[in-house]
Design a protein around this motif. Structure first.
Motif, PDB file in Angstrom:
ATOM      1  N   LYS A   1       0.309 -13.177  -2.261  1.00  0.00           N
ATOM      2  CA  LYS A   1       0.655 -11.693  -2.225  1.00  0.00           C
ATOM      3  C   LYS A   1       1.774 -11.399  -3.044  1.00  0.00           C
TER       4      LYS A   1
ATOM      5  N   GLY B   1       5.733   1.353  -1.225  1.00  0.00           N
ATOM      6  CA  GLY B   1       5.765   0.004  -1.581  1.00  0.00           C
ATOM      7  C   GLY B   1       4.429  -0.622  -0.725  1.00  0.00           C
TER       8      GLY B   1
ATOM      9  N   ILE C   1       1.370  -4.333  -0.546  1.00  0.00           N
ATOM     10  CA  ILE C   1       1.237  -5.658  -0.983  1.00  0.00           C
ATOM     11  C   ILE C   1       0.084  -5.782  -2.073  1.00  0.00           C
TER      12      ILE C   1
ATOM     13  N   GLN D   1       4.812  -8.540  -3.262  1.00  0.00           N
ATOM     14  CA  GLN D   1       5.298  -7.584  -2.409  1.00  0.00           C
ATOM     15  C   GLN D   1       5.915  -6.655  -3.583  1.00  0.00           C
TER      16      GLN D   1
END
Lengths: 241, 198
Positions: free
Chosen positions: A23, A6, A8, A25
């Motif tokens: 941003k 994962g 940004i 996520q």
């Protein structure tokens, strides 16, 4: 498939001028190491007659769909392991669903594609960006680039062979026509195109943005293929039926 | 589009607009309507809680919108435009035609929210069908209608301003993109769908 951590993803455009750096996520996900090949797609078409080129609905694929195939279930042998192209979004989505996968979101694709061979986030590496641009600058002939590019995640050829469908490609609202596409920030008017951009150097990202915003779901293009992704946790909201 | 249109008065439309209209309307060409939106099979959920797919509209022209109820700026205008279209249509047509709304916002637009919205906006439940569905179903609809949308970090959506008219076979006959001063042009297109000479 390869696991992509994962991270940004910073969208190319801000939602509004006053906003700080946007941003998104992105949770970790699995991604196909290579774009879906003709051979793999043949298997799908064989078991799903509705996706054969003689039978596909014009609602879901334009007339160029699989137009490089020599028949409903045949293509030139030497193409077998090349990425399948001339496929619509609907066909790509149906294929991924069949594999119990899904198309990558734009954020996922861009996150994975921002990795160079050695670094997971190389969007600010001038050499990496220059290389991507060099790929884009090459005319896309019939034969895709066959020098494989394996990135940090051991994913091949996110750049350099074919463009790829993303799940939410139609989220790029570029007309700047506030009556046509509502709630739009006016920074996207003609001439102001880059004013609210987040990364002016990443010209390749602009090209992908422009390319995606020109697509329609039924388009089937010579240099547009796809690959699938899968959630790490099976409860991703977009994968729910 | 080679659709020979016969005007077939449709009677006995059930009060619940989602009740499947099982009868098949044949057109004069015998065309199979390869562009028909009835091919979309993923079910939506109506404000009433019942399932809905576009093929439930078989035989009935309809206007389709994508929207979401918590939209403060554009969606009320979009719905108001369609209400203006409604106000300009003769009663006979209003008995048949459906106005079908599809929400971008599966998280917030539950059937209960849709019901409250329909009441607030005074949308006649015999004609207006408000629907919600999970994201992949929303995406598919947006792609066949050519509607762009993008969730914002605020929970709102940017989206195209688009009204789509489909005929009684589910084929798109007209799309209005962008807000227009008057809905007369769209109304004319709707009336054409009910014109016996087509």
């Amino acid at each position: 498939m390869s696991l992509v951590d994962g991270g940004i993803y910073i969208p190319l455009y801000k939602e509004s001028k006053k906003e700080d750096l946007p941003k998104i996520q992105v949770p970790a996900f699995w991604m196909d190491q290579s774009a879906v090949t003709q051979r793999q797609f043949l298997h799908f078409v064989r078991t799903h007659p509705a996706w054969r080129k003689s039978q596909v609905s014009p609602l879901f694929a334009e007339s160029t769909y699989l137009s490089h195939w020599t028949g409903d279930l045949s293509f030139r042998k030497r193409d077998a392991d090349r990425p399948v192209t001339f496929v619509s979004w609907f066909a790509a989505q149906a294929y991924c669903e069949w594999k119990q996968k899904r198309l990558p979101t734009l954020s996922e694709w861009e996150l994975a594609a921002s990795a160079s061979e050695t670094h997971p986030a190389a969007a600010d590496d001038p050499a990496f960006i220059a290389r991507i641009l060099a790929w884009y600058a090459k005319p896309s002939g019939e034969e895709p680039n066959t020098v494989p590019f394996r990135n940090y995640w051991h994913i091949y050829d996110l750049h350099g062979r074919v463009w790829e469908w993303v799940y939410d490609f139609n989220s790029a609202l570029v007309t700047g026509e506030s009556r046509a596409d509502s709630d739009l920030d006016r920074t996207q008017f003609c001439g102001g195109g880059a004013a609210s951009a987040t990364d002016f150097k990443n010209y390749g990202a602009f090209m992908r943005f422009a390319f995606r915003s020109s697509l329609e779901g039924k388009y089937a293009l010579a240099n547009l293929g796809f690959r699938c992704v899968k959630d790490v946790q099976p409860t991703h909201p977009e994968a729910k039926k | 589009m080679a659709i020979g249109f016969l005007f077939i008065p449709i009677s006995g439309i059930p009060q619940d607009p989602a009740d499947h209209l099982r009868h098949t309307v044949l057109d004069t060409t015998g065309s199979t309507h390869k562009d028909s939106l009835y091919q979309l099979e993923k079910p939506w959920r109506q404000a009433s809680g019942k399932a809905f797919t576009l093929s439930d509209l078989k035989g009935v022209p309809a206007v389709l919108l994508m929207f979401y109820t918590s939209c403060e700026y554009v969606c009320p205008l979009l719905v108001a435009d369609l209400k203006e279209v409604e106000s300009r249509l003769p009663k006979k047509i209003l008995k048949t035609i459906k106005f079908v709304l599809f929400s971008f916002d599966p998280k917030r637009d539950t059937p209960e929210t849709l019901t409250a919205y329909a009441r607030k906006m005074k949308l006649d439940p015999s004609r207006w069908i408000l629907n919600t569905a999970p994201e992949p179903t929303v995406r598919e609809m947006s792609l066949v209608l050519g509607v762009k949308y993008k969730p914002e970090s605020t929970g709102n959506f940017s989206h195209s301003y688009m009204m789509t008219l489909i005929d009684k076979n589910g084929v798109i006959q007209h799309q209005q993109i962008g807000k227009k001063q008057s809905q007369q042009d769209f109304v004319t297109h709707v009336l054409n769908q009910f014109n016996p000479e087509r």
